[in-house]
Design an enzyme around this catalytic site. Structure first.
Site, PDB file in Angstrom:
ATOM      1  N   ARG A 223     -66.529  82.398 -50.943  1.00  0.00           N
ATOM      2  CA  ARG A 223     -67.808  81.700 -50.788  1.00  0.00           C
ATOM      3  C   ARG A 223     -67.803  80.405 -51.569  1.00  0.00           C
ATOM      4  O   ARG A 223     -67.233  80.328 -52.664  1.00  0.00           O
ATOM      5  CB  ARG A 223     -68.958  82.555 -51.306  1.00  0.00           C
ATOM      6  CG  ARG A 223     -69.264  83.799 -50.520  1.00  0.00           C
ATOM      7  CD  ARG A 223     -70.488  84.506 -51.102  1.00  0.00           C
ATOM      8  NE  ARG A 223     -70.294  84.860 -52.493  1.00  0.00           N
ATOM      9  CZ  ARG A 223     -71.276  85.060 -53.358  1.00  0.00           C
ATOM     10  NH1 ARG A 223     -72.541  84.906 -52.986  1.00  0.00           N
ATOM     11  NH2 ARG A 223     -71.025  85.405 -54.608  1.00  0.00           N
TER      12      ARG A 223
ATOM     13  N   SER B  10     -61.110  86.340 -59.001  1.00  0.00           N
ATOM     14  CA  SER B  10     -61.047  87.785 -59.244  1.00  0.00           C
ATOM     15  C   SER B  10     -59.665  88.363 -58.955  1.00  0.00           C
ATOM     16  O   SER B  10     -59.492  89.295 -58.162  1.00  0.00           O
ATOM     17  CB  SER B  10     -62.120  88.489 -58.406  1.00  0.00           C
ATOM     18  OG  SER B  10     -63.399  88.048 -58.777  1.00  0.00           O
TER      19      SER B  10
ATOM     20  N   ASP C  37     -65.759  88.213 -62.769  1.00  0.00           N
ATOM     21  CA  ASP C  37     -67.108  88.593 -62.351  1.00  0.00           C
ATOM     22  C   ASP C  37     -67.936  89.225 -63.468  1.00  0.00           C
ATOM     23  O   ASP C  37     -69.169  89.161 -63.425  1.00  0.00           O
ATOM     24  CB  ASP C  37     -67.061  89.510 -61.126  1.00  0.00           C
ATOM     25  CG  ASP C  37     -66.149  90.704 -61.307  1.00  0.00           C
ATOM     26  OD1 ASP C  37     -65.540  90.857 -62.383  1.00  0.00           O
ATOM     27  OD2 ASP C  37     -66.014  91.495 -60.349  1.00  0.00           O
TER      28      ASP C  37
END
Length: 460
Positions: free
Chosen positions: A95, A155, A209
């Site tokens: 994203r 990540s 995250d």
């Protein structure tokens, strides 16, 4: 899933944990899953010792809990203003987010799919693809020439050596670009952006995250000091004193720390069951992340399946007849655990559907009650282990009041986990400490933008 799907809310009264109508044989067989506070305090003592080793230079290399520095030294206080970008890369989709803070906050994003042939092979091809997506979205928003600060959530296994420097240790999740291993992913992205020449973006920070979860919560709750992911996986970060963080060499303003892998040295053997050992032995990384394998959504459904299959073969459930699906690894999804525990007392709507999906059409009401009880025992154990870990950190920090920002599907969608955690944390923290658990949504997106916002504020 019935009940609350997208936010934390109050579960039906009496959901899970009530053994009324459960077979005494099942209750007895599940006793090993009910951890006492004495056991949890033994766990806490061991975890604290591991954290102390992870914080010190001389023991970090051999420590199980590494306590890697995040290099984030400040958290949002709600006064951040401006336009920011975030890049959330953690799988075959990524994203790009645009976030405007101050006044009425604005958040927009676009999802991009990385083709299979881009996820393997040349690193230049991968980062050029990402840079192109960034440029296209920035142009679409009309901010391509504004040099907006960007937070980069990455990540994958990363050795972070600065707020803007992260060295790739290895690829996972179907990615394989060997020429990038050991290189700084921020530098790779900067170079790909620079090559284009049609967009100005300042990469302000790289993070994972858990860090994003802490910062996203802190924007709304400034007393947030811990970030926790409780979903498919589990990990946490917290704000440590500079004097305790020997691996961090920056001016003293406090330091974020994160780490995992507790239990890989045998520290959890005193509470691990045959189900835990089976899950570990048949995982992709035997002997690693043993703590996570007792807690997270990736494994919780399989733990329930193993116990249910065992009890069925022993003649305690389902007339002693296990279906093919019940005997197949991975067929009992963790979402089934949450769905089953959403059934209120006397209602078997969800548990009946799950049994039918698994080919257990012969299930009786007693089977439904037994299966629900097994689910509740594993859920409670997971919640109590997480609570003990948080209580260890909270007691170490010594803050009298603080919030814990939490994200992840297991925390958000399970009807009991939040309540169980609140109760157990209250029992395990030192007297006088007040703890609030707050939902921190989209730490990998909004949290990344928060890191950029804080870095930008410090630059002014």
């Amino acid at each position: 899933m019935s009940g609350c799907k997208s936010k934390i809310c109050n579960p039906p009264i009496g959901v899970s944990g009530d053994p009324t109508g459960v077979s005494p044989e099942i209750i007895e067989a599940c006793k090993e899953l009910n951890m006492t506070n004495d056991q949890l305090k033994q766990y806490m003592d061991s975890l604290l010792d591991n954290i102390q080793k992870g914080l010190k230079k001389e023991t970090n290399a051999t420590a199980i809990v590494k306590c890697f520095p995040t290099f984030v030294q400040d958290i949002p206080d709600g006064t951040e203003k401006g336009q920011f970008l975030a890049l959330d890369l953690g799988g075959s989709n990524f994203r790009v987010l645009y976030i405007e803070l101050g006044g009425q906050d604005v958040q927009k994003f676009q999802i991009f799919v990385i083709p299979d042939n881009v996820r393997v092979g040349s690193g230049d091809k991968l980062f050029d693809f990402i840079a192109e997506a960034l440029a296209n979205y920035a142009n679409e928003l009309g901010v391509a020439d504004k040099n907006l600060p960007l937070g980069f959530t990455f990540s994958f296994p990363l050795k972070q050596v600065g707020l803007e420097v992260g060295l790739l240790e290895r690829w996972t999740k179907g990615f394989d670009c060997p020429d990038t291993v050991g290189k700084d992913v921020v530098e790779l992205l900067k170079n790909a952006i620079a090559k284009r020449g049609d967009v100005q973006i300042k990469i302000a920070a790289v993070l994972n995250d858990t860090t994003g979860t802490l910062l996203a919560a802190a924007y709304k709750y400034p007393d947030t000091k811990i970030g926790l992911i409780l979903g498919t996986g589990t990990n946490a970060c917290y704000i440590e004193k500079q004097s305790e963080a020997e691996l961090f060499d920056e001016p003293d303003r406090g330091s974020g720390k994160n780490g995992g892998a507790f239990g890989d040295d045998g520290a959890l053997d005193f509470v691990r069951t045959d189900y835990d050992k089976d899950v570990d032995a048949n995982s992709l990384n035997p002997g690693k992340q043993l703590h996570e394998k007792m807690i997270s959504g990736m494994y919780l459904g399989e733990l329930v399946r193993l116990a249910t299959e065992r009890f069925t073969k022993e003649g305690k459930m389902f007339g002693g007849q296990a279906s093919n699906d019940l005997s197949t690894r991975g067929k009992f999804e963790t979402r089934y655990v949450s769905e089953i525990e959403w059934d209120p007392p006397g209602d078997f709507t969800n548990v009946k559907k799950v049994c039918e999906k698994l080919g257990l059409s012969q299930a009786t009401e007693e089977d439904y009650l037994n299966l629900k009880y097994i689910c509740s025992c594993f859920s409670r154990r997971a919640a109590h282990l997480v609570s003990a870990g948080l209580a260890t950190i909270i007691n170490k920090m010594g803050e009298k009041t603080l919030s814990v920002g939490i994200d992840g599907t297991l925390y958000r969608l399970h009807p009991q986990v939040k309540r169980l955690m609140e109760g157990k944390i209250k029992e395990l923290v030192d007297p006088g400490i007040q703890v609030k658990l707050v939902l921190s949504e989209d730490g990998s997106g909004k949290g990344a933008a928060m890191v950029a916002a804080v870095a930008a504020k410090n630059d002014t």
